[in-house]
Design a protein around this motif. Structure first.
Motif, mmCIF file in Angstrom:
data_model
loop_
_atom_site.group_PDB
_atom_site.id
_atom_site.type_symbol
_atom_site.label_atom_id
_atom_site.label_comp_id
_atom_site.label_asym_id
_atom_site.label_seq_id
_atom_site.Cartn_x
_atom_site.Cartn_y
_atom_site.Cartn_z
ATOM 1 N N ILE A 513 -11.135 -2.487 -3.458
ATOM 2 C CA ILE A 513 -10.599 -3.260 -2.816
ATOM 3 C C ILE A 513 -8.886 -2.600 -2.521
ATOM 4 C CG2 ILE A 513 -9.188 -6.099 -2.803
ATOM 5 C CD1 ILE A 513 -11.089 -6.268 -5.181
ATOM 6 N N GLN A 514 -8.788 -2.776 -0.343
ATOM 7 C CA GLN A 514 -7.267 -1.823 -0.918
ATOM 8 C C GLN A 514 -6.712 -3.070 0.119
ATOM 9 O OE1 GLN A 514 -7.407 1.999 0.844
ATOM 10 N NE2 GLN A 514 -6.602 1.724 2.163
ATOM 11 N N ARG A 515 -5.075 -3.118 -0.091
ATOM 12 C CA ARG A 515 -4.798 -4.487 0.598
ATOM 13 C C ARG A 515 -3.692 -3.393 1.121
ATOM 14 N NH1 ARG A 515 0.327 -6.009 0.071
ATOM 15 N NH2 ARG A 515 1.850 -7.371 0.812
ATOM 16 N N THR A 516 -3.113 -3.449 2.783
ATOM 17 C CA THR A 516 -2.444 -2.580 2.849
ATOM 18 C C THR A 516 -1.066 -3.567 4.352
ATOM 19 O OG1 THR A 516 -4.044 -0.573 3.499
ATOM 20 C CG2 THR A 516 -1.811 -0.324 4.637
ATOM 21 N N SER A 517 0.302 -2.705 3.191
ATOM 22 C CA SER A 517 1.285 -3.665 4.500
ATOM 23 C C SER A 517 1.720 -2.899 4.909
ATOM 24 C CB SER A 517 1.337 -4.656 3.854
ATOM 25 O OG SER A 517 2.734 -5.713 4.455
ATOM 26 N N ASP A 518 2.409 -1.769 6.314
ATOM 27 C CA ASP A 518 3.191 -1.438 6.837
ATOM 28 C C ASP A 518 2.198 0.407 5.684
ATOM 29 O OD1 ASP A 518 4.758 -0.046 8.807
ATOM 30 O OD2 ASP A 518 6.599 -1.426 7.780
ATOM 31 N N LYS A 519 3.656 0.135 5.220
ATOM 32 C CA LYS A 519 4.273 1.544 4.085
ATOM 33 C C LYS A 519 3.206 1.373 3.023
ATOM 34 C CE LYS A 519 8.034 3.790 6.975
ATOM 35 N NZ LYS A 519 9.734 3.715 6.485
ATOM 36 N N ASP A 520 2.571 0.296 2.380
ATOM 37 C CA ASP A 520 2.328 -0.371 0.772
ATOM 38 C C ASP A 520 1.061 -0.319 1.081
ATOM 39 O OD1 ASP A 520 5.220 -0.859 -0.057
ATOM 40 O OD2 ASP A 520 5.388 -2.460 0.906
ATOM 41 N N THR A 521 1.336 -0.053 0.092
ATOM 42 C CA THR A 521 -0.635 -0.100 -0.607
ATOM 43 C C THR A 521 -1.052 -0.025 -1.595
ATOM 44 O OG1 THR A 521 -1.228 1.751 1.423
ATOM 45 C CG2 THR A 521 -3.027 1.113 0.087
ATOM 46 N N GLN A 522 -1.899 -0.899 -1.861
ATOM 47 C CA GLN A 522 -2.356 -1.739 -3.347
ATOM 48 C C GLN A 522 -4.576 -1.363 -3.191
ATOM 49 O OE1 GLN A 522 -0.282 -3.966 -2.253
ATOM 50 N NE2 GLN A 522 1.233 -2.580 -2.833
ATOM 51 N N LEU A 523 -4.474 -0.741 -4.257
ATOM 52 C CA LEU A 523 -5.968 0.353 -4.427
ATOM 53 C C LEU A 523 -6.090 -0.366 -5.491
ATOM 54 C CD1 LEU A 523 -8.348 1.910 -3.443
ATOM 55 C CD2 LEU A 523 -7.572 3.702 -4.229
ATOM 56 N N ILE A 524 -7.534 -0.985 -5.813
ATOM 57 C CA ILE A 524 -8.348 -1.048 -6.678
ATOM 58 C C ILE A 524 -9.570 -0.764 -6.614
ATOM 59 C CG2 ILE A 524 -9.496 -2.810 -8.601
ATOM 60 C CD1 ILE A 524 -7.326 -4.745 -7.766
ATOM 61 N N GLU A 525 -10.212 0.272 -7.724
ATOM 62 C CA GLU A 525 -11.443 0.394 -7.779
ATOM 63 C C GLU A 525 -12.497 0.500 -8.690
ATOM 64 O OE1 GLU A 525 -12.031 4.221 -4.418
ATOM 65 O OE2 GLU A 525 -12.259 5.071 -5.752
ATOM 66 N N VAL A 526 -13.546 0.287 -8.612
ATOM 67 C CA VAL A 526 -14.462 0.031 -9.749
ATOM 68 C C VAL A 526 -15.549 1.251 -9.724
ATOM 69 C CG1 VAL A 526 -15.320 -1.412 -11.543
ATOM 70 C CG2 VAL A 526 -13.410 -2.019 -10.417
ATOM 71 N N ALA A 527 -15.733 2.370 -10.253
ATOM 72 C CA ALA A 527 -17.190 2.664 -10.408
ATOM 73 C C ALA A 527 -17.609 3.275 -11.601
ATOM 74 C CB ALA A 527 -16.674 3.740 -9.535
ATOM 75 N N GLU A 528 -18.649 3.708 -11.630
ATOM 76 C CA GLU A 528 -19.124 4.418 -12.754
ATOM 77 C C GLU A 528 -18.487 4.704 -13.944
ATOM 78 O OE1 GLU A 528 -23.132 4.583 -14.525
ATOM 79 O OE2 GLU A 528 -22.466 3.413 -13.632
ATOM 80 N N GLY A 529 -18.075 4.242 -15.363
ATOM 81 C CA GLY A 529 -17.373 4.743 -16.580
ATOM 82 C C GLY A 529 -15.885 4.547 -15.457
ATOM 83 N N ARG A 530 -15.063 3.934 -15.099
ATOM 84 C CA ARG A 530 -13.809 4.204 -14.370
ATOM 85 C C ARG A 530 -13.261 3.007 -13.846
ATOM 86 N NH1 ARG A 530 -12.445 6.405 -9.419
ATOM 87 N NH2 ARG A 530 -14.355 6.867 -8.439
ATOM 88 N N LEU A 531 -11.869 3.026 -13.843
ATOM 89 C CA LEU A 531 -11.379 1.508 -13.039
ATOM 90 C C LEU A 531 -9.882 1.895 -12.863
ATOM 91 C CD1 LEU A 531 -10.928 -1.264 -12.407
ATOM 92 C CD2 LEU A 531 -10.126 -1.902 -14.718
ATOM 93 N N LYS A 532 -9.431 1.830 -11.389
ATOM 94 C CA LYS A 532 -8.950 2.641 -10.465
ATOM 95 C C LYS A 532 -8.183 1.781 -9.720
ATOM 96 C CE LYS A 532 -7.717 6.200 -6.947
ATOM 97 N NZ LYS A 532 -7.630 7.254 -6.159
ATOM 98 N N MET A 533 -6.626 2.191 -10.649
ATOM 99 C CA MET A 533 -5.491 1.105 -9.621
ATOM 100 C C MET A 533 -4.345 1.736 -9.115
ATOM 101 S SD MET A 533 -5.612 -2.547 -11.964
ATOM 102 C CE MET A 533 -4.839 -3.483 -11.620
ATOM 103 N N LEU A 534 -3.889 1.837 -8.084
ATOM 104 C CA LEU A 534 -3.353 2.178 -6.901
ATOM 105 C C LEU A 534 -1.792 1.838 -6.375
ATOM 106 C CD1 LEU A 534 -2.374 4.876 -6.811
ATOM 107 C CD2 LEU A 534 -4.357 4.962 -4.881
#
Length: 539
Positions: A513-534
């Motif tokens: 899940i990725q939200r983009t607003s001009d220069k701002d980006t928020q990312l949530i990524e769920v995969a095997e054995g990991r959760l990534k928030m950026l």
């Protein structure tokens, strides 16, 4: 019932710049079927070259493919005492040609000295609209404007039809769509059958009138008793159904309206079904259906025993006056001529007999169909119903935001408060049509309006359009096939959007899940054995 009479017949052929007149003496056969809306006819004649084949000036023009016009005139050879009659004149266009040649063995080189010609022809609208298959869109225009845009050169149209005056949001014709066999002429008769109107042709003026009421016809012409062999009264059987109009719209104030029929049979129904949020549509339809199902009045079949001595005028009025029994059913009534049928064969079929004579002796069969002047029932020929819906592509329009933004917009109708998309049609001069602002194929709990530039396939009815389906992925929504993924892309443009993806990496599911607003980006990524928030912000 046939009879023998002397008739004056004239045929004028116009082939390109050449005009040829054929006198009655040459004409050996005539067949006419004329109706209130138009006519068809066939004429056969001989052209005889007395000494040289070049005497026949017609042949070289007759075999060309250029359009040909015809005018047929019929009248009694001798006027009846005390009666002034105008000839019957039928102007039309050729629909078929034949020629049979006769060569003579005992003449040097066997030249063609006799030719028997035949032309089939009909009135201009029957011929030209019968070959006319337009596909077009008319927005905020009246039905009169649609008809006038289809009128061939030289065809005069008149309108005494109230329903053709008002501008409509849409008229759509797809007569050129694959699978459609109905011509524009079929469409005219289909529409008039639906809206209770009729087409009326005046051979004397060449004018076609589209009317929602029968023509008045002027002063009735007396039908001479000495012309008539038999008069038969035809009594049409009235409809026995209970006619109703139904509206299936869930929130309709009135769901059913029944029409009066004093001679109905219980259990027999004719139910007209519509679906409309507008209460007036049901009321209007009920009014039209009441007129369409009005029972026809008795009519007449008249057979003549000599060629009629009075003027024969399609849609003209006639009466049974002096010379007729006062006890007859027809007494005191006025009738409108809506059908005329003439068969004439020359007593001598020989090519060289009566050549050039202005009149000829024919064996004739002349019949007429008449309706009461008060009869409001419209009569029309058999026709093919046009095929709807037909499909065409368009692009969704939105004026919200900047040109590059994928915005959506709903236009509200000031009169009905209903909401619509605007869709542009590149094929038809970028015209815009209004398509209902509805969920279409989506369940109601999904709110995904069609946005600007979306390529859609539209299904057109005569006066309505709906979304058939979407035709293209949104830019940026399509994923590589190797990912076997699914993607939900939301927002106006790449600099302002939310992307929800489910893809496969190394044969294992990954959600992003990725939200983009001009220069701002928020990312949530769920995969095997990991959760990534950026969370990132570009400088």
């Amino acid at each position: 019932m046939s009879f023998v009479d002397r008739v004056k017949i004239g045929l004028v052929l116009k082939l390109g710049s050449e005009e040829v007149t054929i006198p009655a003496g040459n004409i050996k056969r005539v067949s006419v079927a004329a109706h209130g809306h138009g006519f068809s006819a066939t004429v056969e004649w001989w052209m005889v070259s007395q000494q040289d084949a070049s005497e026949d000036k017609l042949f070289a023009h007759f075999i060309k493919q250029e359009p040909a016009e015809v005018s047929l005139t019929l009248a009694r050879a001798h006027a009846a005492e005390g009666i002034t009659a105008e000839p019957l004149v039928l102007p039309g266009r050729v629909t078929g040609r034949r020629v049979r040649e006769r060569a003579f063995k005992d003449v040097k080189d066997g030249p063609v000295l006799h030719r028997r010609y035949q032309v089939r022809f009909a009135d201009a609208v029957t011929v030209l609209w019968g070959q006319h298959f337009p596909s077009g869109i008319w927005v905020e225009q009246s039905l009169q404007e649609v008809f006038k845009a289809q009128a061939p050169p030289g065809v005069k149209l008149a309108f005494q039809w109230e329903g053709t005056e008002a501008k409509q949001p849409l008229h759509a014709l797809g007569l050129g769509a694959e699978g459609n066999t109905a011509s524009f002429l079929d469409f005219v008769h289909w529409l008039q059958a639906r809206e209770n109107a009729g087409l009326f042709f005046s051979p004397a003026t060449g004018e076609y009138a589209l009317r929602d009421k029968k023509p008045e016809g002027g002063k009735p012409v007396p039908l001479p008793r000495r012309d008539v062999a038999t008069v038969e009264v035809v009594l049409p059987e009235p409809g026995r159904a209970q006619v109703s109009v139904l509206n299936s719209y869930v929130e309709a104030g009135t769901r059913k309206k029944e029409l009066e029929n004093a001679v109905k049979v219980e259990g027999v129904k004719h139910e007209y079904l519509l679906t409309s949020p507008l209460e007036g549509d049901l009321t209007q339809r009920a009014t039209v259906e009441g007129k369409r199902h009005h029972p026809a009045e008795p009519e007449l079949r008249v057979r003549f025993k000599r060629y009629p001595s009075m003027t024969l005028a399609l849609n003209g009025l006639y009466e049974f006056a002096a010379g007729w029994s006062t006890k007859l059913y027809t007494q005191g009534k006025q009738y409108r001529l809506y059908g005329l049928f003439i068969e004439a064969r020359a007593k001598s079929a020989d090519a060289a007999t009566d050549l050039g004579d202005a009149d000829n002796v024919y064996e004739l069969d002349v019949k007429a169909s008449l309706e009461l002047a008060s009869d409001a029932t419209f009569r029309r020929p058999a026709f093919r119903a046009p095929r709807w819906p037909f499909l065409a592509e368009g692009l969704v329009v939105s004026e919200v935001g900047e040109d590059a933004e994928r915005t959506y917009q709903a236009k509200q109708d000031d009169k009905t408060s209903l909401e619509y998309y605007r869709v542009k049609l590149p094929l038809w001069e970028e015209k815009e049509v209004l398509m209902p602002y509805e969920p279409h194929q989506q369940p109601g709990h999904f709110y995904f309006p069609a946005d600007k530039g979306t390529r859609v396939l539209l299904a057109f009815d005569f006066r309505a359009v709906r979304l058939e389906r979407f035709l293209a992925w949104r830019p940026g929504a399509k994923l590589p096939k190797e990912s076997q993924g699914n993607h939900l892309l939301l927002g106006k443009k790449p600099e302002s959007e939310t992307s929800i993806q489910h893809v496969y990496q190394d044969a294992k599911p990954l959600m992003r899940i990725q939200r983009t607003s001009d220069k701002d980006t928020q990312l949530i990524e769920v995969a095997e054995g990991r959760l990534k928030m950026l969370v990132t912000q570009k400088k």
